[in-house]
Design a protein around this motif. Sequence first.
Motif, PDB file in Angstrom:
ATOM      1  N   VAL A 171       0.838  -1.201   0.000  1.00 14.46           N
ATOM      2  CA  VAL A 171       0.000   0.000   0.000  1.00 14.46           C
ATOM      3  C   VAL A 171       0.874   1.253   0.000  1.00 14.46           C
ATOM      4  O   VAL A 171       0.635   2.202  -0.765  1.00 14.46           O
ATOM      5  CB  VAL A 171      -0.945   0.003   1.220  1.00 14.46           C
ATOM      6  N   THR A 172       1.901   1.246   0.844  1.00 14.16           N
ATOM      7  CA  THR A 172       2.822   2.390   0.894  1.00 14.16           C
ATOM      8  C   THR A 172       3.537   2.565  -0.435  1.00 14.16           C
ATOM      9  O   THR A 172       3.702   3.683  -0.933  1.00 14.16           O
ATOM     10  CB  THR A 172       3.850   2.187   2.021  1.00 14.16           C
ATOM     11  N   ARG A 213       1.515   4.066  -3.149  1.00 12.78           N
ATOM     12  CA  ARG A 213       1.325   5.497  -2.924  1.00 12.78           C
ATOM     13  C   ARG A 213       2.571   6.295  -3.313  1.00 12.78           C
ATOM     14  O   ARG A 213       2.474   7.386  -3.861  1.00 12.78           O
ATOM     15  CB  ARG A 213       0.978   5.746  -1.448  1.00 12.78           C
ATOM     16  N   TRP A 214       3.760   5.736  -3.049  1.00  9.54           N
ATOM     17  CA  TRP A 214       5.001   6.484  -3.224  1.00  9.54           C
ATOM     18  C   TRP A 214       5.705   6.220  -4.551  1.00  9.54           C
ATOM     19  O   TRP A 214       6.649   6.940  -4.888  1.00  9.54           O
ATOM     20  CB  TRP A 214       5.969   6.158  -2.094  1.00  9.54           C
ATOM     21  N   ARG A 229      -8.591   2.652   1.239  1.00  7.45           N
ATOM     22  CA  ARG A 229      -8.093   3.480   0.128  1.00  7.45           C
ATOM     23  C   ARG A 229      -6.811   2.915  -0.475  1.00  7.45           C
ATOM     24  O   ARG A 229      -5.897   3.657  -0.847  1.00  7.45           O
ATOM     25  CB  ARG A 229      -7.893   4.929   0.594  1.00  7.45           C
ATOM     26  N   SER A 262      -6.280   4.168  -4.143  1.00  5.21           N
ATOM     27  CA  SER A 262      -6.727   5.537  -4.426  1.00  5.21           C
ATOM     28  C   SER A 262      -5.726   6.335  -5.257  1.00  5.21           C
ATOM     29  O   SER A 262      -6.088   7.363  -5.830  1.00  5.21           O
ATOM     30  CB  SER A 262      -7.015   6.279  -3.118  1.00  5.21           C
ATOM     31  N   HIS A 263      -4.457   5.884  -5.330  1.00  2.00           N
ATOM     32  CA  HIS A 263      -3.447   6.609  -6.107  1.00  2.00           C
ATOM     33  C   HIS A 263      -3.248   6.018  -7.499  1.00  2.00           C
ATOM     34  O   HIS A 263      -2.347   6.448  -8.222  1.00  2.00           O
ATOM     35  CB  HIS A 263      -2.119   6.621  -5.356  1.00  2.00           C
TER      36      HIS A 263
END
Length: 371
Positions: free
Chosen positions: A148-149, A152-153, A175, A178-179
Amino acid sequence: FVSNMLDLMQRVVFCALLGSVCASCPPRCECSEAAHTVKCVSKDLRGIPAGIPGYTRNLFITGNQISRIGPESFRGLENLTSLSLSNNRISEVESHTFLRLRSLRSLDLSNNQLAVIHPEAFTVLSQSLRELNLSRALYNYSSVKDLVTSLRWSSLGTLRGLDLSDNNLIFLPPRMFSHLNSLQRLQLSNNSLVAIQNSTLSDLEQLEELDLTLNALKTLSEEGLQELDSLPRAAVLLGDNPFTCMCGIEPFALWLNRSQDRIRDAESLMCAFPASMKNTSLLAVGSLTLGCYERDAGADLALQTSYVFLGIVLGFIGLIFVLVLYLNRKGIKKRIYDMRDACREVWEGYHYRFEMDSDPRLSQVSTSADV
């Protein structure tokens, strides 16, 4: 003589070039310059081999014993478009591992044991990555949180397809996607998902295909239905889930009837439990189980009737009790007075004995008498 020397030099240069091409293929690998492909399949490699030709566009390193990959693993491969690293027992992916692969469009990490995924593990400078396959690749729930991290990154705004099938996922973090605003295909089949919730599917307006087959969904809550409704373009697959067709599933069944154009396998969805409903079409459940509410209403009416009858009986008993008290009021009054007088006599006796015991003069008399 001069022409012979030129011919000899050309042959030497040709042999040198041929030798360099042959030498550029890593040991235990197969290289095809014409197909721009290198294959290192089931060669018991412990790391990414050095010396992979720069012309490589398709690289297959599968079935080996590679435990980790990092930024040094793929240097000089700017032309690489497809990279398959499946079935290598990879447990760690470091940040910027694929950073320099400017042309990378497809990455396959399936059938590995990813326990540590660093925050920018999937970052590519040109954001060219379109397909990411992580089927049967996540080691445990900790790696899910790492993923998940990383999603996002790692700047995966151009990702089109993500495969997370066969990972024993029970639920998805809030979420999670979501990215991934450009995601079109999301594979979540053959997991153990019990619910869709926590805005898991938010911001996926471009999603065209969502595969939720072979999970542990017994029904879909109102929240889950709202999340699916937030995907206006997505075709959804829900087959092979253990749907439990009991009271409370009607909203899902009615939603399913309204959404048949989006649920590709709606007509094949069947009840798994209870036994009396097994193999009943979910599309028919809405009309079949609406009787639950009718039975509930009947049960409520019966319960209310019982309460009224009980109240009447208790009221009748209370009335009889009051009547008995009224008819025996004189006798009851006499008994109360008798009990009061008896209690008073007992109390006066205890009070007299207490005064006798506490009088010092009487205690002195008692002492003299003993002498």
